[in-house]
Design a protein around this motif. Structure first.
Motif, mmCIF file in Angstrom:
data_model
loop_
_atom_site.group_PDB
_atom_site.id
_atom_site.type_symbol
_atom_site.label_atom_id
_atom_site.label_comp_id
_atom_site.label_asym_id
_atom_site.label_seq_id
_atom_site.Cartn_x
_atom_site.Cartn_y
_atom_site.Cartn_z
ATOM 1 N N THR A 10 -62.388 -5.280 -25.678
ATOM 2 C CA THR A 10 -60.948 -5.364 -25.453
ATOM 3 C C THR A 10 -60.562 -6.834 -25.349
ATOM 4 N N ASN A 11 -59.601 -7.236 -26.165
ATOM 5 C CA ASN A 11 -59.195 -8.638 -26.213
ATOM 6 C C ASN A 11 -58.161 -8.937 -25.121
ATOM 7 N N ILE A 43 -66.941 -10.692 -35.568
ATOM 8 C CA ILE A 43 -65.611 -10.172 -35.255
ATOM 9 C C ILE A 43 -64.569 -10.985 -36.019
ATOM 10 N N ILE A 46 -59.256 -9.295 -33.273
ATOM 11 C CA ILE A 46 -58.839 -8.140 -32.476
ATOM 12 C C ILE A 46 -57.425 -8.453 -31.992
ATOM 13 N N THR A 51 -58.275 -3.046 -28.499
ATOM 14 C CA THR A 51 -59.694 -2.728 -28.373
ATOM 15 C C THR A 51 -60.251 -2.355 -29.736
ATOM 16 N N SER A 52 -61.372 -2.927 -30.091
ATOM 17 C CA SER A 52 -62.060 -2.597 -31.335
ATOM 18 C C SER A 52 -63.498 -2.202 -31.018
#
Length: 245
Positions: A10-11, A43, A46, A51-52
């Motif tokens: 989660t960013n 990554i 994001i 969230t990814s």
């Protein structure tokens, strides 16, 4: 060590671009702060506050690291939350094997119930062994005739009886009546006097025998490309099945 299936990140709500191009690394080394471990993925980005989830395909390790290799020494990487999903990794037990039909049969130095033996073989090899012809029976006898570790009086095969009938089957889906080596006059035992799980004696004449499925015994797995071997789906209340590919 754990087998890592996926990682969710989660960013943060602002300046989310700080996560861009960060690497997810998984392994067992603490060298260079863990930055030398194999890479799961990079990554790309994001969204702020988003969230990814990233698939790591069961990579094995005890260290999960987020690493940013940006050239700017003042760059900062920050995240809101990281969740790691996986299961405890159990390395295969010692074994003894011989080749057969483009694959191999493996006698495992581990004593399990029939269903646990099946799951073990499907986790670490291909399947609990089905004996479909005289050549495979001979190879099993060769394997059992020269063990390098103590083995139980019988070892499990992928031999099973329908609980509501007399018919036996191999976990490959083959019919045991196509080739038979039962103790009882070369015929499968009848339902009224048999237990539903099958094994093979570990001394001559190496007959197939029926036993309580809860017996803890050594077992024989099959490994190979499996192009001519199917899998019967098996369900256990103790564990969800790993379906064939």
């Amino acid at each position: 060590m754990y087998s890592i299936s996926s990682i969710s990140i989660t960013n943060r709500n602002i300046v989310g671009e700080r996560i861009n191009k960060a690497e997810i690394l998984i392994g067992n080394s603490l060298d260079n702060n863990g930055n030398n471990n194999p890479r799961c993925t990079v990554i790309d980005s994001i969204p702020n506050g988003g969230t990814s989830t990233f698939d790591c395909g069961g990579m094995i390790g005890r260290v999960v690291n987020l690493y940013h290799s940006g050239s700017d020494p003042q760059s900062v990487m920050s995240v809101c939350e990281v969740e790691v999903y996986g299961e405890l990794y159990q390395a295969p037990s010692p074994s003894l094997s011989v080749g057969v039909n483009g694959g191999s049969i493996i006698l495992v130095d581990k004593k399990l119930s029939w269903s646990d033996a099946l799951f073990y073989c499907r986790d670490f090899h291909r399947d609990l062994l089905s004996i479909r012809n005289g050549e495979e029976q001979t190879k099993v006898e060769e394997l059992l005739g020269n063990p390098t570790f103590p083995v139980t009086e019988h070892v499990w095969l992928g031999l099973r009886r329908y609980l509501m009938g007399e018919k036996w089957f191999w976990m490959s889906g083959d019919d045991p009546n196509d080739y038979s080596h039962w103790r009882h006059q070369t015929q499968s035992p009848i339902r009224q006097s048999s237990s539903p799980c099958g094994g093979i004696e570990t001394s001559a004449p190496f007959h197939w025998t029926d036993h309580s499925c809860e017996d803890h015994a050594n077992f024989i797995c099959f490994d190979g490309d499996g192009t001519d071997v199917q899998k019967v789906t098996f369900f256990s209340s103790a564990r969800s099945p790993k379906l064939p590919p």
